[in-house]
Design a protein around this motif. Structure first.
Motif, PDB file in Angstrom:
ATOM      1  N   ASN A  57       0.864  -1.160   0.000  1.00 48.17           N
ATOM      2  CA  ASN A  57       0.000   0.000   0.000  1.00 48.17           C
ATOM      3  C   ASN A  57       0.907   1.218   0.000  1.00 48.17           C
ATOM      4  O   ASN A  57       1.541   1.529   1.008  1.00 48.17           O
ATOM      5  CB  ASN A  57      -0.908  -0.009   1.226  1.00 48.17           C
ATOM      6  CG  ASN A  57      -1.888   1.141   1.233  1.00 48.17           C
ATOM      7  OD1 ASN A  57      -1.737   2.123   0.523  1.00 48.17           O
ATOM      8  ND2 ASN A  57      -2.903   1.010   2.059  1.00 48.17           N
ATOM      9  N   ARG A  59       0.812   5.037  -0.392  1.00 50.32           N
ATOM     10  CA  ARG A  59      -0.041   6.228  -0.407  1.00 50.32           C
ATOM     11  C   ARG A  59      -1.422   5.923  -0.985  1.00 50.32           C
ATOM     12  O   ARG A  59      -1.886   6.551  -1.929  1.00 50.32           O
ATOM     13  CB  ARG A  59       0.646   7.363  -1.166  1.00 50.32           C
ATOM     14  CG  ARG A  59       1.876   7.913  -0.443  1.00 50.32           C
ATOM     15  CD  ARG A  59       2.497   9.068  -1.155  1.00 50.32           C
ATOM     16  NE  ARG A  59       3.015   8.746  -2.464  1.00 50.32           N
ATOM     17  CZ  ARG A  59       4.185   8.134  -2.695  1.00 50.32           C
ATOM     18  NH1 ARG A  59       4.946   7.777  -1.677  1.00 50.32           N
ATOM     19  NH2 ARG A  59       4.587   7.894  -3.907  1.00 50.32           N
ATOM     20  N   SER A  60      -2.046   4.899  -0.441  1.00 53.51           N
ATOM     21  CA  SER A  60      -3.397   4.456  -0.807  1.00 53.51           C
ATOM     22  C   SER A  60      -3.494   3.866  -2.215  1.00 53.51           C
ATOM     23  O   SER A  60      -4.584   3.748  -2.764  1.00 53.51           O
ATOM     24  CB  SER A  60      -4.415   5.594  -0.651  1.00 53.51           C
ATOM     25  OG  SER A  60      -4.450   6.008   0.697  1.00 53.51           O
ATOM     26  N   ASN A  61      -2.382   3.519  -2.811  1.00 55.29           N
ATOM     27  CA  ASN A  61      -2.365   2.787  -4.077  1.00 55.29           C
ATOM     28  C   ASN A  61      -1.889   1.370  -3.799  1.00 55.29           C
ATOM     29  O   ASN A  61      -0.822   1.183  -3.195  1.00 55.29           O
ATOM     30  CB  ASN A  61      -1.418   3.437  -5.099  1.00 55.29           C
ATOM     31  CG  ASN A  61      -1.942   4.747  -5.615  1.00 55.29           C
ATOM     32  OD1 ASN A  61      -3.063   4.819  -6.089  1.00 55.29           O
ATOM     33  ND2 ASN A  61      -1.130   5.788  -5.510  1.00 55.29           N
ATOM     34  N   ILE A  62      -2.658   0.386  -4.227  1.00 54.60           N
ATOM     35  CA  ILE A  62      -2.269  -1.002  -4.056  1.00 54.60           C
ATOM     36  C   ILE A  62      -1.443  -1.412  -5.268  1.00 54.60           C
ATOM     37  O   ILE A  62      -1.902  -1.326  -6.412  1.00 54.60           O
ATOM     38  CB  ILE A  62      -3.504  -1.911  -3.913  1.00 54.60           C
ATOM     39  CG1 ILE A  62      -4.357  -1.446  -2.728  1.00 54.60           C
ATOM     40  CG2 ILE A  62      -3.097  -3.367  -3.778  1.00 54.60           C
ATOM     41  CD1 ILE A  62      -3.647  -1.442  -1.395  1.00 54.60           C
TER      42      ILE A  62
END
Length: 160
Positions: A57, A59-62
């Motif tokens: 994860n 910065r809120s990107n998988i």
């Protein structure tokens, strides 16, 4: 686009990030690299190839993370303080590439690299796009399209 902008774009296209996997230098065009990060906790995901270590994860990107050593058929090793993740993006697909160490950024003009033929009929993916020799050191130039295609394959496998 002005002539100066085109020249700058061509210079940027010639810049490559050099990283090391098992004492071999590899290069990847810097236009595909969004960032280089230290190792983060990796969440395991079942039913994906072993060389995909899982997801992070960022910065809120998988982002799926691939161990380059394992993908290239090299024995895995313990991660250390030099191990890092190179975040690669191509056609809106992102993947993290775990490498032993990042070495440098170099300029590889077209005349200093030899392209390699890809064999599309071969079942094995060809990640090597070319070879260059700079300062008496050989770098294998990776094909970003082949690396990022793995993300599509994982999405397909998870959504079957």
């Amino acid at each position: 686009m002005s002539t100066n902008d085109e020249i700058i774009d061509n210079k940027i296209d010639d810049l490559c990030m050099v990283f090391i996997i098992d004492n071999q230098k590899y290069a990847l065009s810097s236009k595909y690299i969004t960032e280089i990060i230290e190792m983060l906790p990796i969440t395991k995901v079942p039913f994906i190839p072993e060389y995909i270590k899982g997801i992070i994860n960022l910065r809120s990107n998988i982002i799926p993370v691939m161990d380059a050593r394992m993908r290239f058929g090299i024995s895995p090793k313990e991660y250390d303080e030099r191990t890092c993740i190179i975040i690669i993006e191509n056609n809106d697909e992102k993947i993290g590439l775990i490498v032993d160490a990042v070495n440098e950024v170099i300029h590889i003009p077209d005349g200093q690299s030899m392209k390699m033929d890809s064999n599309d009929s071969d079942d094995k993916p060809n990640f090597i796009k070319g070879v260059s020799e700079i300062n008496n050191e050989v770098q294998l130039i990776l094909d970003c399209d082949s690396l990022v295609k793995i993300v599509e394959d994982i999405d397909y496998a998870l959504n079957r």
